[in-house]
Design a protein around this motif. Structure first.
Motif, PDB file in Angstrom:
ATOM      1  N   GLN A 225      41.204 -20.685  -4.081  1.00  0.00           N
ATOM      2  CA  GLN A 225      40.395 -20.585  -2.859  1.00  0.00           C
ATOM      3  C   GLN A 225      38.900 -20.682  -3.179  1.00  0.00           C
ATOM      4  N   VAL A 226      38.457 -19.962  -4.229  1.00  0.00           N
ATOM      5  CA  VAL A 226      37.031 -19.984  -4.585  1.00  0.00           C
ATOM      6  C   VAL A 226      36.638 -21.353  -5.121  1.00  0.00           C
ATOM      7  N   ARG A 227      37.540 -21.984  -5.950  1.00  0.00           N
ATOM      8  CA  ARG A 227      37.248 -23.317  -6.484  1.00  0.00           C
ATOM      9  C   ARG A 227      37.128 -24.333  -5.354  1.00  0.00           C
ATOM     10  N   ALA A 228      37.993 -24.213  -4.342  1.00  0.00           N
ATOM     11  CA  ALA A 228      37.956 -25.144  -3.210  1.00  0.00           C
ATOM     12  C   ALA A 228      36.620 -25.047  -2.472  1.00  0.00           C
ATOM     13  N   VAL A 229      36.080 -23.812  -2.348  1.00  0.00           N
ATOM     14  CA  VAL A 229      34.762 -23.629  -1.700  1.00  0.00           C
ATOM     15  C   VAL A 229      33.673 -24.222  -2.583  1.00  0.00           C
ATOM     16  N   ALA A 230      33.764 -23.982  -3.906  1.00  0.00           N
ATOM     17  CA  ALA A 230      32.758 -24.496  -4.840  1.00  0.00           C
ATOM     18  C   ALA A 230      32.769 -26.019  -4.888  1.00  0.00           C
ATOM     19  N   ASP A 231      33.949 -26.628  -4.752  1.00  0.00           N
ATOM     20  CA  ASP A 231      34.069 -28.095  -4.794  1.00  0.00           C
ATOM     21  C   ASP A 231      33.379 -28.773  -3.612  1.00  0.00           C
ATOM     22  N   THR A 232      33.171 -28.047  -2.517  1.00  0.00           N
ATOM     23  CA  THR A 232      32.474 -28.638  -1.354  1.00  0.00           C
ATOM     24  C   THR A 232      30.969 -28.739  -1.609  1.00  0.00           C
ATOM     25  N   GLY A 233      30.498 -28.111  -2.695  1.00  0.00           N
ATOM     26  CA  GLY A 233      29.063 -28.128  -3.002  1.00  0.00           C
ATOM     27  C   GLY A 233      28.360 -26.836  -2.619  1.00  0.00           C
ATOM     28  N   ALA A 234      29.094 -25.889  -1.997  1.00  0.00           N
ATOM     29  CA  ALA A 234      28.487 -24.610  -1.594  1.00  0.00           C
ATOM     30  C   ALA A 234      28.138 -23.785  -2.826  1.00  0.00           C
ATOM     31  N   ASN A 235      26.899 -23.294  -2.885  1.00  0.00           N
ATOM     32  CA  ASN A 235      26.498 -22.437  -4.003  1.00  0.00           C
ATOM     33  C   ASN A 235      26.049 -21.043  -3.556  1.00  0.00           C
ATOM     34  N   VAL A 236      26.128 -20.774  -2.242  1.00  0.00           N
ATOM     35  CA  VAL A 236      25.866 -19.435  -1.698  1.00  0.00           C
ATOM     36  C   VAL A 236      26.946 -19.115  -0.678  1.00  0.00           C
ATOM     37  N   ILE A 237      27.560 -17.954  -0.807  1.00  0.00           N
ATOM     38  CA  ILE A 237      28.550 -17.508   0.169  1.00  0.00           C
ATOM     39  C   ILE A 237      28.038 -16.228   0.817  1.00  0.00           C
ATOM     40  N   VAL A 238      28.021 -16.212   2.153  1.00  0.00           N
ATOM     41  CA  VAL A 238      27.642 -15.012   2.912  1.00  0.00           C
ATOM     42  C   VAL A 238      28.877 -14.541   3.660  1.00  0.00           C
ATOM     43  N   THR A 239      29.239 -13.277   3.464  1.00  0.00           N
ATOM     44  CA  THR A 239      30.444 -12.758   4.106  1.00  0.00           C
ATOM     45  C   THR A 239      30.109 -11.550   4.982  1.00  0.00           C
ATOM     46  N   GLY A 240      30.875 -11.402   6.050  1.00  0.00           N
ATOM     47  CA  GLY A 240      30.666 -10.285   6.971  1.00  0.00           C
ATOM     48  C   GLY A 240      31.592  -9.118   6.714  1.00  0.00           C
ATOM     49  N   GLY A 241      32.404  -9.189   5.662  1.00  0.00           N
ATOM     50  CA  GLY A 241      33.345  -8.104   5.342  1.00  0.00           C
ATOM     51  C   GLY A 241      33.233  -7.683   3.894  1.00  0.00           C
ATOM     52  N   LYS A 242      34.215  -6.941   3.419  1.00  0.00           N
ATOM     53  CA  LYS A 242      34.183  -6.442   2.043  1.00  0.00           C
ATOM     54  C   LYS A 242      34.441  -7.582   1.054  1.00  0.00           C
ATOM     55  N   VAL A 243      34.022  -7.351  -0.175  1.00  0.00           N
ATOM     56  CA  VAL A 243      34.196  -8.344  -1.237  1.00  0.00           C
ATOM     57  C   VAL A 243      35.153  -7.761  -2.279  1.00  0.00           C
ATOM     58  N   ALA A 244      36.262  -8.449  -2.511  1.00  0.00           N
ATOM     59  CA  ALA A 244      37.248  -7.981  -3.495  1.00  0.00           C
ATOM     60  C   ALA A 244      36.731  -8.222  -4.912  1.00  0.00           C
ATOM     61  N   ASP A 245      37.128  -7.362  -5.847  1.00  0.00           N
ATOM     62  CA  ASP A 245      36.671  -7.478  -7.235  1.00  0.00           C
ATOM     63  C   ASP A 245      37.100  -8.803  -7.861  1.00  0.00           C
TER      64      ASP A 245
END
Length: 494
Positions: A225-245
């Motif tokens: 899931q994280v690699r798929a987001v990184a492959d789009t070119g995104a280098n900043v992720i902003v989330t409105g909920g908790k972040v898992a370790d």
């Protein structure tokens, strides 16, 4: 058998048992209702009058939550005082309408309405009826003030405040990456975590290998899931909920900066700033859903960690004013001043017209309305002249708060205005009663601010004068309804 005591004949017979009139009496007519209402409004106006103008005194207000406010902003004072008197509430409502319509000039409404009622009382006491006293009272662009944000950071001084094109959040980054240039931003309104099934299940693991394989499968899914987001070119992720370790580990592995915002309003404003779309699920964003920013970085202002989303160009949708100050009360007061300034700009986008300040406009109105009153026959001329006299309350309040003799200043203003100098107002910087040209001094008020203040104050005064009876119904039994904020879940800041 209990003795039945009949009610007194008259109005009391029509009301429920226990119904109370104000102060346990039935108030009606001039002496009881009208004069009492006027007195309450005059006292309210007197409270805020000393806070009017640049030399106005501060009020120390402690609200029902025991929070301390030190301010001369009438809107804040009234909001925290929670006025209960029904007639005074009408003046407060007019002041709130001014705040919503213009964003400034709330104290003008109170001072002017108080002066109108005080002079109307004089007319009533010399024998005019209420209807004669109120006979003369008169019945562009788009700018969102929410686009100017304020971030208050304790420390240093007011002079260290700055303006930044973009947004500033008092947060720390979640991962190891603390700075990104030419940022492509993916915004998620959901937690940055793996999907969890809605139904509970039990997994029976018999060997250590099965345990390793189970954990590995979860890790591989998260990494995919994280690699798929990184492959789009995104280098900043902003989330409105908790972040898992685990998600944080893979974000660091693919050099993705991670920021968590708890407020859905902040998330929406950030989307507006960077041009992103908040995604409800952890799916790879397409190019249209990603936002862009020149730089995103973690910085330290004073001893406070802040995350900055910065645009180098000045054509961004949202800007942030970073306020510095030695105390919270000081920064709150400066924030209110900033809010007034932003609202003034909003008013100017609707109507660019300006009028001279410093009491010049009020004295000119008083002069011309008095001249008009002298041409009117009958009793209405008294009301017209008193309406004109009410305008003197504004320069009078400015003079008194500046420590000079008000009567002397008003006499000088009238004399200068009779000569045709319409722009001359009170010089508050002089140590003696003095006047100067407000246009040359650059002291100006917005036309719309004055227009709405006069209109709302006049309407409020007329409403108070038209009341000749005060009756309070018996409170209903049972527990009181919750006094929560209405429409709390409505999206009011779109």
């Amino acid at each position: 058998m209990a003795l039945h005591v009949p009610k007194a004949p008259g109005f009391a017979q029509m009301l429920k048992e226990g119904a109370k009139r104000v102060c346990s009496q039935h108030f009606s007519g001039l002496e009881e209702a009208v004069y009492r209402n006027i007195q309450a409004c005059k006292e309210l106006a007197q409270t805020t009058r000393t806070a009017y103008g640049p030399n106005g005194m501060n009020k120390m207000v402690i609200n029902h939550l025991e929070k301390l406010f030190v301010t001369n902003d009438a809107a804040t004072i009234l909001r925290e005082l929670e006025v209960q008197h029904p007639a005074a509430k009408m003046i407060v409502m007019a002041s709130h309408m001014q705040e919503q319509e213009v964003g400034d000039g709330t104290n003008f409404v109170l001072v002017f309405a108080g002066a109108l009622l005080e002079l109307a009382e004089e007319l009533l006491r010399i024998g005019l009826s209420v209807s004669e006293a109120i006979s003369i009272f008169p019945d562009s662009g788009h700018f969102n003030v929410d686009n100017i944000r304020v971030c208050k950071i304790l420390g240093s001084g007011i002079c260290s405040s700055s303006v930044l094109h973009g947004m500033v959040f008092k947060k720390e980054t979640e991962g190891d990456v603390t700075s990104v240039k030419d940022a492509k931003i993916a915004v998620y309104s959901c937690p940055f975590d793996g999907t969890i099934t809605e139904t509970k299940g039990t997994v029976l693991i018999k060997t250590a290998e099965e345990l390793m394989d189970f954990s590995k499968g979860e890790e591989q899914l998260m990494e995919a899931q994280v690699r798929a987001v990184a492959d789009t070119g995104a280098n900043v992720i902003v989330t409105g909920g908790k972040v898992a370790d685990m998600a944080l580990h893979y974000a660091n592995k693919y050099s993705i900066m991670l920021v968590r915002l708890n407020s859905k309003w902040d998330l929406r404003r950030l989307c507006k700033t960077v041009g992103a779309t908040a995604l409800p699920r952890l799916t790879p964003p397409v190019a249209e859903e990603m936002g862009h920013c020149d730089s995103v970085y973690l910085s330290e202002v004073g001893d406070t960690q802040v995350v900055v989303f910065k645009h180098e160009k000045e054509d961004g949708a949202i800007s942030t004013i970073v306020l510095r100050g030695s105390t919270d009360n000081l920064m709150d007061d400066v924030e209110r001043a900033v809010d007034d300034g932003v609202n003034t700009f909003k008013v100017l986008t609707r109507d660019k017209r300006l009028v001279p300040g410093g009491g010049a406009t009020e004295i000119e109105l008083a002069k011309q309305i008095t001249s008009y009153g002298e041409t009117c026959p009958g009793l209405e001329q008294y009301a017209i002249k008193k309406f004109a006299e009410a305008f003197e309350a504004i320069p009078r309040a400015l003079a008194e708060n500046s420590g000079v003799k008000a009567n002397e200043v008003i006499s000088k203003l009238y004399a200068v205005h009779q000569e045709g100098n319409k722009n001359v107002g009170l010089d508050i910087e002089a140590e003696v009663p003095a006047v100067k040209d407000m246009l040359e001094a650059g002291v100006l008020d917005t036309y719309l601010g004055k227009y709405w203040a006069i209109k709302l104050a006049t309407n409020a005064a007329v409403t108070v004068l038209r009341v000749d009876q005060i009756i309070m119904a018996k409170p209903a039994g049972g527990p009181k309804p919750p006094s929560g904020k209405k429409d709390w879940d409505d999206d009011q800041n779109d």
